[in-house]
Design an enzyme around this catalytic site. Structure first.
Site, mmCIF file in Angstrom:
data_model
loop_
_atom_site.group_PDB
_atom_site.id
_atom_site.type_symbol
_atom_site.label_atom_id
_atom_site.label_comp_id
_atom_site.label_asym_id
_atom_site.label_seq_id
_atom_site.Cartn_x
_atom_site.Cartn_y
_atom_site.Cartn_z
ATOM 1 N N GLY A 1 58.003 12.436 61.045
ATOM 2 C CA GLY A 1 58.182 13.802 60.552
ATOM 3 C C GLY A 1 57.614 14.835 61.525
ATOM 4 O O GLY A 1 57.183 14.492 62.629
ATOM 5 N N ILE B 1 54.857 17.047 61.538
ATOM 6 C CA ILE B 1 53.444 16.988 61.963
ATOM 7 C C ILE B 1 53.090 15.565 62.391
ATOM 8 O O ILE B 1 52.354 15.355 63.361
ATOM 9 C CB ILE B 1 52.512 17.469 60.824
ATOM 10 C CG1 ILE B 1 52.957 18.849 60.316
ATOM 11 C CG2 ILE B 1 51.065 17.546 61.321
ATOM 12 C CD1 ILE B 1 52.263 19.303 59.045
ATOM 13 N N LEU C 1 57.347 3.910 50.944
ATOM 14 C CA LEU C 1 56.035 3.670 50.320
ATOM 15 C C LEU C 1 56.099 3.645 48.799
ATOM 16 O O LEU C 1 55.136 3.264 48.138
ATOM 17 C CB LEU C 1 55.032 4.740 50.773
ATOM 18 C CG LEU C 1 54.619 4.717 52.246
ATOM 19 C CD1 LEU C 1 53.826 5.984 52.580
ATOM 20 C CD2 LEU C 1 53.775 3.493 52.564
ATOM 21 N N SER D 1 46.923 21.092 51.770
ATOM 22 C CA SER D 1 47.557 22.371 52.108
ATOM 23 C C SER D 1 46.712 23.520 51.585
ATOM 24 O O SER D 1 46.037 23.389 50.547
ATOM 25 C CB SER D 1 48.938 22.406 51.455
ATOM 26 O OG SER D 1 49.450 23.709 51.463
ATOM 27 N N TYR E 1 55.083 20.703 43.866
ATOM 28 C CA TYR E 1 54.668 20.314 45.221
ATOM 29 C C TYR E 1 53.183 20.623 45.428
ATOM 30 O O TYR E 1 52.402 19.758 45.843
ATOM 31 C CB TYR E 1 55.513 21.040 46.296
ATOM 32 C CG TYR E 1 54.817 21.083 47.624
ATOM 33 C CD1 TYR E 1 54.763 19.956 48.438
ATOM 34 C CD2 TYR E 1 54.141 22.238 48.046
ATOM 35 C CE1 TYR E 1 54.071 19.973 49.633
ATOM 36 C CE2 TYR E 1 53.458 22.275 49.245
ATOM 37 C CZ TYR E 1 53.420 21.140 50.033
ATOM 38 O OH TYR E 1 52.714 21.156 51.198
ATOM 39 N N LYS F 1 49.460 18.172 45.917
ATOM 40 C CA LYS F 1 48.376 18.271 46.906
ATOM 41 C C LYS F 1 47.020 18.356 46.201
ATOM 42 O O LYS F 1 46.048 17.710 46.601
ATOM 43 C CB LYS F 1 48.598 19.490 47.818
ATOM 44 C CG LYS F 1 49.816 19.360 48.715
ATOM 45 C CD LYS F 1 49.712 18.147 49.633
ATOM 46 C CE LYS F 1 50.960 17.850 50.412
ATOM 47 N NZ LYS F 1 50.927 16.561 51.107
ATOM 48 N N ASP G 1 55.427 33.558 45.952
ATOM 49 C CA ASP G 1 54.733 33.842 47.214
ATOM 50 C C ASP G 1 53.426 34.592 46.957
ATOM 51 O O ASP G 1 53.346 35.438 46.067
ATOM 52 C CB ASP G 1 55.612 34.714 48.128
ATOM 53 C CG ASP G 1 56.512 33.889 49.013
ATOM 54 O OD1 ASP G 1 56.424 32.646 48.964
ATOM 55 O OD2 ASP G 1 57.311 34.485 49.763
HETATM 56 C C1 UD1 Z 1 55.348 27.512 52.107
HETATM 57 C C2 UD1 Z 1 55.049 26.947 50.752
HETATM 58 C C3 UD1 Z 1 53.743 26.204 50.832
HETATM 59 C C4 UD1 Z 1 53.843 25.095 51.875
HETATM 60 C C5 UD1 Z 1 54.230 25.703 53.213
HETATM 61 C C6 UD1 Z 1 54.505 24.612 54.217
HETATM 62 C C7 UD1 Z 1 56.124 28.514 49.199
HETATM 63 C C8 UD1 Z 1 55.908 29.519 48.123
HETATM 64 N N1 UD1 Z 1 55.011 28.007 49.774
HETATM 65 O O1 UD1 Z 1 54.292 28.403 52.452
HETATM 66 O O2 UD1 Z 1 53.438 25.655 49.570
HETATM 67 O O3 UD1 Z 1 52.616 24.424 51.987
HETATM 68 O O4 UD1 Z 1 55.418 26.482 53.068
HETATM 69 O O5 UD1 Z 1 54.691 25.172 55.481
HETATM 70 O O6 UD1 Z 1 57.242 28.189 49.507
HETATM 71 N N2 UD1 Z 1 59.534 34.486 54.613
HETATM 72 C C9 UD1 Z 1 60.516 35.450 54.730
HETATM 73 N N3 UD1 Z 1 61.802 35.042 54.897
HETATM 74 C C10 UD1 Z 1 62.162 33.724 54.952
HETATM 75 C C11 UD1 Z 1 61.152 32.740 54.845
HETATM 76 C C12 UD1 Z 1 59.845 33.153 54.667
HETATM 77 O O7 UD1 Z 1 60.228 36.647 54.677
HETATM 78 O O8 UD1 Z 1 63.360 33.433 55.091
HETATM 79 C C13 UD1 Z 1 58.124 34.896 54.446
HETATM 80 C C14 UD1 Z 1 57.499 34.409 53.153
HETATM 81 O O9 UD1 Z 1 57.709 35.309 52.115
HETATM 82 C C15 UD1 Z 1 56.020 34.283 53.571
HETATM 83 C C16 UD1 Z 1 56.083 33.949 55.066
HETATM 84 O O10 UD1 Z 1 57.388 34.329 55.498
HETATM 85 O O11 UD1 Z 1 55.390 35.518 53.436
HETATM 86 C C17 UD1 Z 1 55.877 32.469 55.342
HETATM 87 O O12 UD1 Z 1 56.776 31.725 54.536
HETATM 88 P P1 UD1 Z 1 56.918 30.146 54.647
HETATM 89 O O13 UD1 Z 1 57.137 29.771 56.072
HETATM 90 O O14 UD1 Z 1 57.946 29.710 53.655
HETATM 91 O O15 UD1 Z 1 55.481 29.592 54.260
HETATM 92 P P2 UD1 Z 1 54.616 29.854 52.929
HETATM 93 O O16 UD1 Z 1 55.382 30.550 51.886
HETATM 94 O O17 UD1 Z 1 53.339 30.468 53.342
#
Ligand code: UD1
Length: 349
Positions: A22, A24, A71, A137, A162, A166, A310
């Protein structure tokens, strides 16, 4: 790039990396090899490709041992440990990680992420000594009240199944460590991004990426029309949400030093917890600007509603990892994005 040097370990040990093909996991296999460890990978290829083995081989010059195994099949896990008695440590990545999918199919997540953990620990608790690294996480903190987030910030009830796997996973490891010879480190990742600088391995999202950086790079190569920025009315300096984006190679190295700590018996508790992030928060708009700088591309985007579930802001206090593990993230956001961009262009040919 100047990463933290990982000191080689004197005596080589066999390390089991579950989910080692995968995102990581594959980068960690490379860093384990660089540090002198011999690795055996278990992966069921549910969210990875056998081609990743070739990518790893191109970087390290040898093909690591690989066993295709699910697993969730308890008997296969037992058989694996019967034929691999010399395992010195286990780094457990194998798990499902799509938040939305976990809401739609919670039992799949409990089966994939919890049953598998139980089967592994059942084998490890039979050993005289076992070292275990668990992929956790920052999602366990929910929206923390204080930034940067320290390891003793309260763990909150996660919104998604999910996230719950964790939180429960951490609790299971702690309970089992108490009554067995297992020593463990729980690594709470912030937002892993990027790819190996060689662009031989990187992230391979299934379908439309849910995470920000793969969506950006796919938009950059023209696979997606535009990025939707989820909300610009957050109480942050530019209104977009803030996260701690960490280069996957830095994150991989954190696993190696954590494992070395356990193997050399330097851990002070049966289960230790570390945040793995950069300590720096970046907003979605800052990530877009940094991507535009490193790629020399204009990124099409529009502002849309906030995404449900979010949080506003999350970035790590990394003092504990710095002082106890002697580890710190070395790459900048720009370097991480440049590596993700190089990888995306390579796989799109
Ligand atoms: C997400 C998961 C988190 C997981 C992590 C793994 C959610 C709510 N959380 O975290 O549980 O451990 O991924 O990497 O899904 N964004 C945009 N447009 C997009 C995609 C993302 O604006 O198309 C923004 C999101 O609103 C956020 C930031 O980018 O503010 C990061 O998003 P993302 O990469 O999905 O990570 P997390 O939401 O922090």
């Amino acid at each position: 790039m100047n990463y933290t040097e990982v000191p080689p370990l004197g005596d080589r040990g066999l390390i089991l990396v579950t989910g080692g093909l995968g995102f990581i996991g594959s980068h960690t296999v490379v860093e384990l090899h660089n540090a002198g460890f011999e690795v055996v990978i278990i992966d069921n290829l549910s969210n990875s490709s056998i081609d990743v083995l070739k990518g790893i081989e191109k970087i390290i010059g040898v093909q690591p041992a690989f066993v295709q195994l699910d697993l969730r099949d308890k008997k296969s896990v037992q058989d694996f440990f019967k034929t691999h008695t010399d395992i010195q440590g286990v780094i457990h990545f194998a798990a499902s990680k799509a938040v939305g999918e976990s809401v739609e199919n919670p039992l799949l997540y409990y089966e994939n992420n919890i049953n598998t953990l139980v089967y592994l620990l059942q084998e490890l608790q039979l050993k005289e000594k076992a070292n275990f690294i668990f992929s956790s996480s920052c999602t366990v903190y929910g929206q923390a009240e204080v930034m940067p987030i320290t390891e003793d910030a309260p763990v909150q009830q996660p919104i998604s199944p999910y996230g719950n796997t964790k939180k429960i996973g951490e609790e299971i490891v702690k309970d089992v460590a108490k009554i067995s010879s297992i020593n463990a480190i729980l690594l709470r990742y912030f937002n892993p991004i990027g790819a190996h600088p060689s662009a031989e391995i990187g992230e391979l999202p299934l379908g439309v990426p849910q995470n920000l950086v793969p969506f950006i790079t796919q938009t950059g190569v023209g696979l997606r029309k535009e990025l939707s920025v989820f909300g610009n009315d957050y109480p942050t300096p530019d209104g977009t949400a803030v996260r701690d984006y960490i280069h996957v190679v830095d994150l991989a190295k954190a696993h190696v030093v954590a494992l070395q700590r356990l193997i050399s018996g330097k851990n002070t508790e049966k289960v230790e917890v570390f945040n793995v992030g950069t300590g720096k928060g970046s907003s979605v708009l800052e990530v877009i600007t940094a991507f535009e700088t490193v790629s020399d591309e204009k990124l099409p985007y529009k502002i849309v509603e906030r995404r449900e579930g979010d949080i506003t802001i999350a970035y790590a206090n990394t003092d504990k990892a710095n002082s106890v593990l002697g580890w710190s993230a070395q790459s900048t956001l720009e370097e991480a994005l440049a590596s993700a961009w190089k990888w995306e262009r390579k796989i799109r040919g």
